[in-house]
Design an enzyme around this catalytic site. Structure first.
Site: not given
Ligand code: FES
Length: 135
Positions: A33, A35, A58, A102
């Site tokens: 993602c 992140d 998230c 995640c």
């Molecule tokens: Fe990226 Fe959860 S959607 S860490």
């Protein structure tokens, strides 16, 4: 969709922030993602005396990091390296399948911080990819 424990850690995450005199800092990105997670530790005599995290991630990343930092605080470096995303998810009573990736962020950020600690001490970094986690 989310367990009560996940919601509780998301609403009141533990150990958020930075440690100014950290001697172990790790940062990882989530390939799925994009992140980002940053982990700070204060390690003394091989024991994680303090740990904090910051994330551009998230709710599931926040909840799993909150739980993961609680689980490694006070533990030795070796014990912390054994922590898997699966154990963190179990401690949170599970995550929805599409959010499992995640939980990998916290596991990898802990390993990345410990690697930083090792390198600062002149030790060989560990191969983080060796540590198996569930996606
Ligand atoms: Fe990226 Fe959860 S959607 S860490």
């Amino acid at each position: 969709m989310y367990s009560e424990k996940v919601m509780e850690h998301f609403a009141n995450p533990r150990n958020v922030g930075e440690i100014e005199d950290a001697n172990a800092v790790g940062q990882v990105g989530n390939a799925k993602c994009g992140d980002i997670m940053k982990m700070y530790m204060k390690i003394e005599n091989n024991v994680i005396e303090d740990v904090k995290f910051k994330t551009f991630g998230c709710g599931a990343a926040i909840a799993t990091s909150s739980m993961a930092t609680e689980m490694v605080k006070g533990k030795t470096v070796d014990e912390a390296l054994q922590l898997t995303n699966k154990a963190v998810m179990e401690a949170l009573d599970g995550l929805p399948k599409e959010k499992i990736h995640c939980s990998v962020l916290a596991e990898e950020a802990i390993q990345s911080a410990i690697n930083d600690y090792r390198v600062r001490r002149g030790e060989e970094p560990l191969d983080i990819k060796e540590h198996a986690h569930e996606h």
